[in-house]
Design an enzyme around this catalytic site. Structure first.
Site, PDB file in Angstrom:
ATOM      1  N   ASP A 172      14.687  -0.132   2.081  1.00  0.00           N
ATOM      2  CA  ASP A 172      15.209  -0.139   3.438  1.00  0.00           C
ATOM      3  C   ASP A 172      16.336  -1.169   3.497  1.00  0.00           C
ATOM      4  O   ASP A 172      17.414  -0.935   2.963  1.00  0.00           O
ATOM      5  CB  ASP A 172      14.064  -0.485   4.387  1.00  0.00           C
ATOM      6  CG  ASP A 172      14.234   0.054   5.787  1.00  0.00           C
ATOM      7  OD1 ASP A 172      15.372   0.255   6.216  1.00  0.00           O
ATOM      8  OD2 ASP A 172      13.214   0.261   6.458  1.00  0.00           O
ATOM      9  N   LYS A 185       0.810  -1.182   0.000  1.00  0.00           N
ATOM     10  CA  LYS A 185       0.000   0.000   0.000  1.00  0.00           C
ATOM     11  C   LYS A 185       0.860   1.255   0.000  1.00  0.00           C
ATOM     12  O   LYS A 185       0.470   2.288  -0.523  1.00  0.00           O
ATOM     13  CB  LYS A 185      -0.888   0.054   1.245  1.00  0.00           C
ATOM     14  CG  LYS A 185      -1.870  -1.056   1.372  1.00  0.00           C
ATOM     15  CD  LYS A 185      -2.624  -0.945   2.691  1.00  0.00           C
ATOM     16  CE  LYS A 185      -3.438  -2.192   2.943  1.00  0.00           C
ATOM     17  NZ  LYS A 185      -4.036  -2.209   4.264  1.00  0.00           N
TER      18      LYS A 185
END
Length: 179
Positions: free
Chosen positions: A102, A42
């Site tokens: 990340d 999302k």
């Protein structure tokens, strides 16, 4: 500024400008091609929407929901595909459009998966590149911003499904996620 935000990293204006610049770079790269633009749900949806509006190439749009986080602040180390692609990527140029790299776990595994499915090429466009957190050998081909190893929210990025609708990117106060 939201009370849970320590400070703003990128304003709405800065985001809009830089996303348009990077999308134009991708647009030039894919000139004469018809890439499949894969939005990662999302968190990447707001970046994805703004990014593809700046493309002029005849791109096909598709989505995946892939996660390694759940509701925590640290990666679980397991890739979970919640929603797979609707299209076949065999022989196609694929552009993954993701909010943040990340550790690199999710994108490294996703890129490998799409290559195994026969994609002609797999490139990555990312809003944020958090190099200090990198544990996997993966780099964006198109990148808006490099950031330090901080927990960021806003512009689609969340913590436990909160803060996605903030129009800027901010650093979440440690007290919020270290409870």
């Amino acid at each position: 500024m939201h009370s849970d935000v320590e400070r703003i990293l990128f304003t709405e204006k800065q985001l809009k400008k830089r996303v348009a610049e990077v999308a134009r770079e991708a647009d030039a790269f894919y000139a004469g091609k018809n890439p499949v633009c894969v939005g990662i749900l999302k968190g990447g949806i707001i970046f994805y929407s703004d990014f593809i509006r700046n493309l002029t190439v005849p791109a096909e749009l598709d989505f995946m929901s892939v996660s390694s986080y759940g509701s925590g602040a640290v990666s679980s180390g397991k890739l979970k595909i919640k929603k797979d692609l609707d299209c076949d990527v065999k022989g196609r140029d694929v552009l993954i459009i993701e909010d943040i790299i990340d550790s690199g776990f999710t994108l490294a595994n996703l890129k490998r998966l799409l290559c195994e499915r026969g994609a002609a090429s797999v490139k990555i466009a990312t809003l944020l590149n958090k190099r200090p957190a990198r544990k996997y050998d993966i780099c964006p081909d198109f990148n808006c911003f490099d950031i330090e190893n901080e927990f960021v929210i806003g512009y689609g990025l969340d913590y436990a499904e909160r803060y996605r609708s903030l129009p800027y990117i901010g650093v979440l106060k440690r007290s919020v996620y270290e409870k």
